[in-house]
Design a protein around this motif. Structure first.
Motif, PDB file in Angstrom:
ATOM      1  N   GLY A 110       0.812  -1.207   0.000  1.00  0.00           N
ATOM      2  CA  GLY A 110       0.000   0.000   0.000  1.00  0.00           C
ATOM      3  C   GLY A 110       0.844   1.255   0.000  1.00  0.00           C
ATOM      4  N   GLU A 111       1.933   1.255   0.762  1.00  0.00           N
ATOM      5  CA  GLU A 111       2.806   2.433   0.817  1.00  0.00           C
ATOM      6  C   GLU A 111       3.466   2.711  -0.532  1.00  0.00           C
ATOM      7  OE1 GLU A 111       3.103   4.831   2.983  1.00  0.00           O
ATOM      8  OE2 GLU A 111       1.733   3.861   4.376  1.00  0.00           O
ATOM      9  N   GLY A 122       2.234   1.835  -3.428  1.00  0.00           N
ATOM     10  CA  GLY A 122       1.145   2.316  -4.270  1.00  0.00           C
ATOM     11  C   GLY A 122       0.808   3.766  -3.975  1.00  0.00           C
ATOM     12  N   ALA A 123       0.762   4.129  -2.690  1.00  0.00           N
ATOM     13  CA  ALA A 123       0.466   5.510  -2.296  1.00  0.00           C
ATOM     14  C   ALA A 123       1.523   6.464  -2.830  1.00  0.00           C
ATOM     15  CB  ALA A 123       0.363   5.610  -0.773  1.00  0.00           C
ATOM     16  N   ALA A 124       2.788   6.043  -2.782  1.00  0.00           N
ATOM     17  CA  ALA A 124       3.866   6.893  -3.301  1.00  0.00           C
ATOM     18  C   ALA A 124       3.688   7.134  -4.802  1.00  0.00           C
ATOM     19  CB  ALA A 124       5.233   6.258  -3.019  1.00  0.00           C
ATOM     20  N   LEU A 174       0.838   6.939  -6.473  1.00  0.00           N
ATOM     21  CA  LEU A 174      -0.373   7.754  -6.646  1.00  0.00           C
ATOM     22  C   LEU A 174      -0.116   9.225  -6.340  1.00  0.00           C
ATOM     23  CD1 LEU A 174      -2.988   5.318  -5.142  1.00  0.00           C
ATOM     24  CD2 LEU A 174      -3.118   6.357  -7.418  1.00  0.00           C
ATOM     25  N   SER A 175       0.792   9.482  -5.429  1.00  0.00           N
ATOM     26  CA  SER A 175       1.115  10.862  -5.064  1.00  0.00           C
ATOM     27  C   SER A 175       2.015  11.540  -6.095  1.00  0.00           C
ATOM     28  CB  SER A 175       1.808  10.899  -3.696  1.00  0.00           C
ATOM     29  OG  SER A 175       0.924  10.453  -2.689  1.00  0.00           O
ATOM     30  N   LEU A 198      -6.736  -2.224  -7.161  1.00  0.00           N
ATOM     31  CA  LEU A 198      -6.274  -2.266  -5.774  1.00  0.00           C
ATOM     32  C   LEU A 198      -6.768  -3.527  -5.085  1.00  0.00           C
ATOM     33  CD1 LEU A 198      -5.109  -0.885  -3.188  1.00  0.00           C
ATOM     34  CD2 LEU A 198      -7.324   0.298  -2.984  1.00  0.00           C
ATOM     35  N   LEU A 234      -5.990   2.572   2.177  1.00  0.00           N
ATOM     36  CA  LEU A 234      -5.424   3.348   1.080  1.00  0.00           C
ATOM     37  C   LEU A 234      -6.501   4.230   0.435  1.00  0.00           C
ATOM     38  CD1 LEU A 234      -2.584   2.511  -1.127  1.00  0.00           C
ATOM     39  CD2 LEU A 234      -4.621   3.303  -2.295  1.00  0.00           C
ATOM     40  N   ARG A 247      -7.114   7.282   2.468  1.00  0.00           N
ATOM     41  CA  ARG A 247      -6.025   8.246   2.370  1.00  0.00           C
ATOM     42  C   ARG A 247      -6.213   9.193   1.184  1.00  0.00           C
ATOM     43  NH1 ARG A 247       0.233   6.370   2.427  1.00  0.00           N
ATOM     44  NH2 ARG A 247      -0.554   5.323   4.278  1.00  0.00           N
ATOM     45  N   PHE A 248      -6.780   8.687   0.099  1.00  0.00           N
ATOM     46  CA  PHE A 248      -6.884   9.485  -1.127  1.00  0.00           C
ATOM     47  C   PHE A 248      -8.280  10.030  -1.406  1.00  0.00           C
ATOM     48  CE2 PHE A 248      -2.900   7.321  -1.715  1.00  0.00           C
ATOM     49  CZ  PHE A 248      -2.120   8.322  -2.260  1.00  0.00           C
TER      50      PHE A 248
END
Length: 150
Positions: free
Chosen positions: A49-50, A52-54, A56-57, A66, A78, A81-82
């Motif tokens: 997830g981290e 993926g989040a990076a 996505l950011s 996902l 996740l 978060r978005f």
């Protein structure tokens, strides 16, 4: 770990898709299904997830697949978060995937902005392509509604 697998990143050549799933076999199957269904997709992969989040950011995606169960968080965390609670929008179209059969996961994912939901046991080239197109359509409609409300 980030992996780029697929076609060129030229958006004219196809859509950039992110697959966030800790299962390498599932990621490979999604990549192959998409390539067979409609060549030209650029597929980036994240195992956590981290990661993926990076991604996505740092960039825009045409769709995000996902997985619900990730090694460092669940997919709902996740999404939360978005998800922009003020506008009811996400930064990209999201399709949640799970091997879980409970509808509670699906309801929670929809609550936090997911655009479509598929069970891993039902994944084929057709279901992936349908989910991708449906998610993109819902994403665009929500984005337009948010803009109109502003």
């Amino acid at each position: 770990m980030y992996l780029f697998l697929g076609g060129a990143l030229d958006m004219a050549a196809g859509l950039e898709v992110l697959v966030i799933d800790d299962d390498a076999v599932a990621r490979m199957a999604i990549r192959r299904y998409l390539a067979a269904a409609e060549p030209g997709y650029a597929v980036l992969e994240a195992e956590t997830g981290e990661d993926g989040a990076a991604l996505l950011s740092s960039r825009a995606f045409g769709c995000v697949f996902l997985d619900y169960r990730l090694p460092d968080m669940d997919g709902i965390a996740l999404l939360r978060r978005f998800y922009d609670i003020d506008t009811g929008t996400m930064p990209a179209p999201f399709v949640m995937m799970t091997g879980q059969s409970g509808e509670g996961v699906m309801v929670e994912a929809l609550r936090w902005g997911v655009h479509d939901f598929i069970f891993k046991s039902n994944i084929t080239g057709d279901t992936l392509l349908t989910a991708l197109k449906k998610a993109r359509e819902i994403f665009e409609l929500r984005k337009m509604r948010s803009l109109m409300e502003e």
